[in-house]
Design a protein around this motif. Structure first.
Motif, short mmCIF file in Angstrom:
data_model
loop_
_atom_site.label_atom_id
_atom_site.label_comp_id
_atom_site.label_asym_id
_atom_site.label_seq_id
_atom_site.Cartn_x
_atom_site.Cartn_y
_atom_site.Cartn_z
N GLN A 113 -13.63 -130.56 -37.46
CA GLN A 113 -14.86 -131.46 -37.25
C GLN A 113 -14.31 -132.54 -38.07
O GLN A 113 -14.57 -134.14 -37.22
N TRP A 116 -11.45 -134.09 -35.22
CA TRP A 116 -12.26 -134.22 -34.19
C TRP A 116 -12.66 -135.58 -34.58
O TRP A 116 -13.12 -136.17 -33.77
N ALA A 156 -19.87 -134.72 -32.16
CA ALA A 156 -19.72 -134.02 -30.64
C ALA A 156 -18.65 -132.33 -31.22
O ALA A 156 -19.15 -131.64 -30.22
N ARG A 157 -18.14 -131.85 -31.88
CA ARG A 157 -17.49 -130.51 -32.17
C ARG A 157 -18.85 -130.27 -33.09
O ARG A 157 -19.08 -128.84 -32.19
N GLN A 159 -22.39 -130.34 -31.40
CA GLN A 159 -22.48 -129.99 -30.65
C GLN A 159 -22.01 -129.16 -29.80
O GLN A 159 -22.41 -127.99 -28.29
N ARG A 160 -20.26 -129.38 -29.46
CA ARG A 160 -19.64 -128.40 -29.33
C ARG A 160 -19.40 -126.85 -29.04
O ARG A 160 -19.83 -126.11 -28.23
N HIS A 163 -22.92 -125.80 -27.84
CA HIS A 163 -22.21 -124.68 -26.76
C HIS A 163 -21.74 -123.66 -26.14
O HIS A 163 -22.09 -123.24 -25.36
N GLN A 164 -20.76 -123.89 -27.28
CA GLN A 164 -20.13 -122.00 -27.01
C GLN A 164 -21.26 -120.74 -27.24
O GLN A 164 -20.98 -120.06 -26.47
N SER A 167 -23.48 -120.50 -23.83
CA SER A 167 -22.69 -120.28 -22.95
C SER A 167 -22.99 -118.84 -22.76
O SER A 167 -22.45 -118.19 -22.11
#
Length: 316
Positions: A113, A116, A156-157, A159-160, A163-164, A167
């Protein structure tokens, strides 16, 4: 604007950049001084707990494992600790790391983080420098832009990672019916529970097969098979996989036919997938109404009314 004014503005801008670079270099040098390198508890206890001679640092790897220069590692570690204190939520981060199939290392994730945030901050600094060069925006607004860019990179990190995790769980749900049917076929052919799991893991790939391999590794390490499978349910948190694990555990403990349980689990998973597809189709259908109502319909009405309005104006 005269040439002298342009040259004076360019030299002042170059001086500001050189001063900022000098200040950043001085801060890095001060942060890397030996007096500020305080060893942690692990580093202090390691010489007394290690039973082999300590290798020379001159023979070690030239770079850090994360790819960072050795001078930046303490600074990134301090910033990561600060981000962890500000944001908190270590339990949530560790849970999402496990769901994403990664090692639950919160400190390493906080360091990511920080990186990023630093990358986003550099992009914001470049944008702020461009706006300042063109004379647009005040100094306070440009500093706030850089701060917001850093915060956006950190968020953003996070939230990434979410998402990972989502998924990966979606891929596991798509793989689950096939894996359950393969287990049912293997058990129906006379394989035991462990043998069926090994055969399925050997013949299939994907995220669910990797989790089953993890469960088999835990079972070989000394854990019981129900306990190892319960770890699968705890790491993922998917209701269908939790029911799958409960069915295997009950079948193993009570001796019920496991093949029928696997077939029923596969059928339930396919029905759940079918319902999810129908629900997603319904949401997409509603979303498709937005351009139809707000774009296509007004244009159609306009094309239908305009000839009549033009004819009335021509008649008048």
């Amino acid at each position: 604007m005269s040439l002298d004014a342009l040259l004076s503005g360019g030299w002042s801008w170059a001086g500001a950049v050189l001063g900022l670079a000098w200040a950043a270099g001085a801060a890095l040098v001060v942060a890397g001084l030996p007096l500020r390198r305080r060893p942690g508890l692990e580093q202090r206890l390691a010489p007394y707990l290690r039973d082999t001679p300590r290798p020379s640092r001159l023979l070690g790897a030239g770079g850090h494992a994360s790819g960072l220069p050795a001078l930046l590692v303490p600074l990134v570690a301090r910033l990561a600790a600060g981000v962890d204190r500000v944001l908190g939520g270590r339990t949530s981060v560790r849970r999402r790391l496990e769901r994403a199939g990664r090692r639950p290392d919160v400190e390493a994730f906080r360091a990511e983080q920080v990186l990023w945030g630093a990358a986003a901050g550099l992009a914001g600094l470049a944008l702020a420098a461009t706006l300042w060069w063109r004379g647009k925006g005040s100094a306070t607004a440009l500093v706030l832009l850089v701060v917001l860019a850093v915060a956006a990179g950190v968020v953003a990190r996070d939230q990434r990672l979410s998402h990972q995790a989502n998924s990966r769980e979606a891929r596991m749900l798509r793989e689950f019916p096939t894996v359950a049917e393969l287990l049912a076929l293997a058990i129906g052919a006379g394989e035991g529970t462990v043998g069926a799991l090994e055969r399925v893991c050997r013949l299939s790939g994907g995220e669910l097969a990797a989790e089953l391999r993890h469960c088999l590794a835990d079972a070989r390490a000394g854990a019981t098979l129900p306990h190892a499978l319960q770890g699968l349910a705890d790491r993922t948190g998917l209701p269908s996989l939790a029911r799958f694990v409960d069915g295997i555990v009950i079948a193993v403990e009570r001796g019920t036919p496991l093949a029928d349980v696997m077939r029923a689990q596969a059928q339930d998973a396919r029905e759940a997938g079918r319902r999810a597809v129908l629900e997603q189709g319904g949401r997409k259908e509603i979303a498709m109404m937005v351009p139809v109502v707000f774009l296509v319909l007004p244009v159609t009405v306009l094309f239908a009314i305009y000839p009549g309005v033009a004819f009335l104006e021509f008649s008048i």
